[in-house]
Write a protein that holds these residues in place. Structure first.
Motif, PDB file in Angstrom:
ATOM      1  N   HIS A 157     -10.999  -1.312  14.309  1.00  0.00           N
ATOM      2  CA  HIS A 157     -11.699  -0.935  15.529  1.00  0.00           C
ATOM      3  C   HIS A 157     -10.875   0.101  16.282  1.00  0.00           C
ATOM      4  N   SER A 158     -11.552   1.119  16.767  1.00  0.00           N
ATOM      5  CA  SER A 158     -10.889   2.133  17.566  1.00  0.00           C
ATOM      6  C   SER A 158     -10.842   1.661  19.018  1.00  0.00           C
ATOM      7  N   ASP A 159      -9.758   1.936  19.703  1.00  0.00           N
ATOM      8  CA  ASP A 159      -9.664   1.524  21.099  1.00  0.00           C
ATOM      9  C   ASP A 159     -10.129   2.624  22.044  1.00  0.00           C
ATOM     10  N   THR A 160     -10.773   3.656  21.500  1.00  0.00           N
ATOM     11  CA  THR A 160     -11.340   4.705  22.347  1.00  0.00           C
ATOM     12  C   THR A 160     -12.789   4.953  21.949  1.00  0.00           C
ATOM     13  N   ALA A 161     -13.607   5.255  22.948  1.00  0.00           N
ATOM     14  CA  ALA A 161     -14.983   5.657  22.692  1.00  0.00           C
ATOM     15  C   ALA A 161     -14.933   7.134  22.299  1.00  0.00           C
ATOM     16  N   ASN A 162     -16.058   7.805  22.253  1.00  0.00           N
ATOM     17  CA  ASN A 162     -16.065   9.214  21.864  1.00  0.00           C
ATOM     18  C   ASN A 162     -15.314  10.089  22.856  1.00  0.00           C
ATOM     19  N   SER A 163     -15.226   9.662  24.118  1.00  0.00           N
ATOM     20  CA  SER A 163     -14.598  10.533  25.111  1.00  0.00           C
ATOM     21  C   SER A 163     -13.527   9.843  25.955  1.00  0.00           C
ATOM     22  N   VAL A 164     -13.617   8.528  26.131  1.00  0.00           N
ATOM     23  CA  VAL A 164     -12.669   7.816  27.005  1.00  0.00           C
ATOM     24  C   VAL A 164     -12.215   6.521  26.334  1.00  0.00           C
TER      25      VAL A 164
ATOM     26  N   ALA B 185     -11.214   0.624  27.320  1.00  0.00           N
ATOM     27  CA  ALA B 185     -10.815  -0.157  28.495  1.00  0.00           C
ATOM     28  C   ALA B 185     -11.460   0.411  29.758  1.00  0.00           C
ATOM     29  N   ASP B 186     -11.573   1.745  29.823  1.00  0.00           N
ATOM     30  CA  ASP B 186     -12.230   2.361  30.980  1.00  0.00           C
ATOM     31  C   ASP B 186     -13.717   2.031  31.007  1.00  0.00           C
ATOM     32  N   VAL B 187     -14.348   2.055  29.844  1.00  0.00           N
ATOM     33  CA  VAL B 187     -15.773   1.720  29.763  1.00  0.00           C
ATOM     34  C   VAL B 187     -15.976   0.267  30.171  1.00  0.00           C
ATOM     35  N   ALA B 188     -15.115  -0.626  29.677  1.00  0.00           N
ATOM     36  CA  ALA B 188     -15.216  -2.047  30.020  1.00  0.00           C
ATOM     37  C   ALA B 188     -15.023  -2.262  31.520  1.00  0.00           C
ATOM     38  N   ARG B 189     -14.098  -1.518  32.116  1.00  0.00           N
ATOM     39  CA  ARG B 189     -13.854  -1.641  33.553  1.00  0.00           C
ATOM     40  C   ARG B 189     -15.104  -1.236  34.348  1.00  0.00           C
ATOM     41  N   GLU B 190     -15.748  -0.136  33.911  1.00  0.00           N
ATOM     42  CA  GLU B 190     -16.972   0.311  34.594  1.00  0.00           C
ATOM     43  C   GLU B 190     -18.084  -0.725  34.450  1.00  0.00           C
ATOM     44  N   MET B 191     -18.206  -1.287  33.255  1.00  0.00           N
ATOM     45  CA  MET B 191     -19.233  -2.322  33.048  1.00  0.00           C
ATOM     46  C   MET B 191     -18.959  -3.534  33.920  1.00  0.00           C
ATOM     47  N   ALA B 192     -17.696  -3.931  34.018  1.00  0.00           N
ATOM     48  CA  ALA B 192     -17.347  -5.083  34.839  1.00  0.00           C
ATOM     49  C   ALA B 192     -17.709  -4.835  36.306  1.00  0.00           C
ATOM     50  N   ARG B 193     -17.455  -3.604  36.781  1.00  0.00           N
ATOM     51  CA  ARG B 193     -17.817  -3.275  38.175  1.00  0.00           C
ATOM     52  C   ARG B 193     -19.324  -3.403  38.389  1.00  0.00           C
TER      53      ARG B 193
END
Length: 105
Positions: free
Chosen positions: A16-23, A26-34
């Motif tokens: 599993h990659s720990d980055t999406a296509n651009s970020v 962890a940043d994506v997960a943080r935004e979803m959590a918000r």
């Protein structure tokens, strides 16, 4: 390793990659959590949100996961057991389990 909000270290997951296509994910997960926090979603509601998002994006699971172990077919299992018997007159401990499972099929 990363440290989560609970302070526990989490290991890396193979394949599993720990980055999406651009970020970073962890940043994506943080935004979803918000978002989920803002809308006061429960655990079950977040599950439905993820399913709906996948459906809207037309995402489907991969046909075969990279981490899937290739299994032995029936002939290969028989050959393995026969070779184990020829190699040692005393049955290895794990072989009993294999034989018992085979007998139940």
């Amino acid at each position: 390793m990363t440290v989560g909000e609970t302070g526990q270290k989490r290991g890396e997951v193979r394949g599993h990659s720990d980055t999406a296509n651009s970020v970073p994910l962890a940043d994506v997960a943080r935004e979803m959590a918000r978002l989920w926090r803002r809308h006061h979603l429960t655990y079950d509601q977040t599950k439905h949100v993820v399913e709906a998002a996948r459906k809207e994006l037309k995402l489907t699971p991969p046909r075969q996961r990279q981490r899937t172990v290739e299994r032995l077919d029936r002939g290969e299992i028989d050959a393995l057991i026969d070779a184990a018997y020829r190699q040692s007159p005393v049955r290895p401990a794990g072989e009993d389990t294999v034989l018992y499972r085979r007998a139940g099929e």
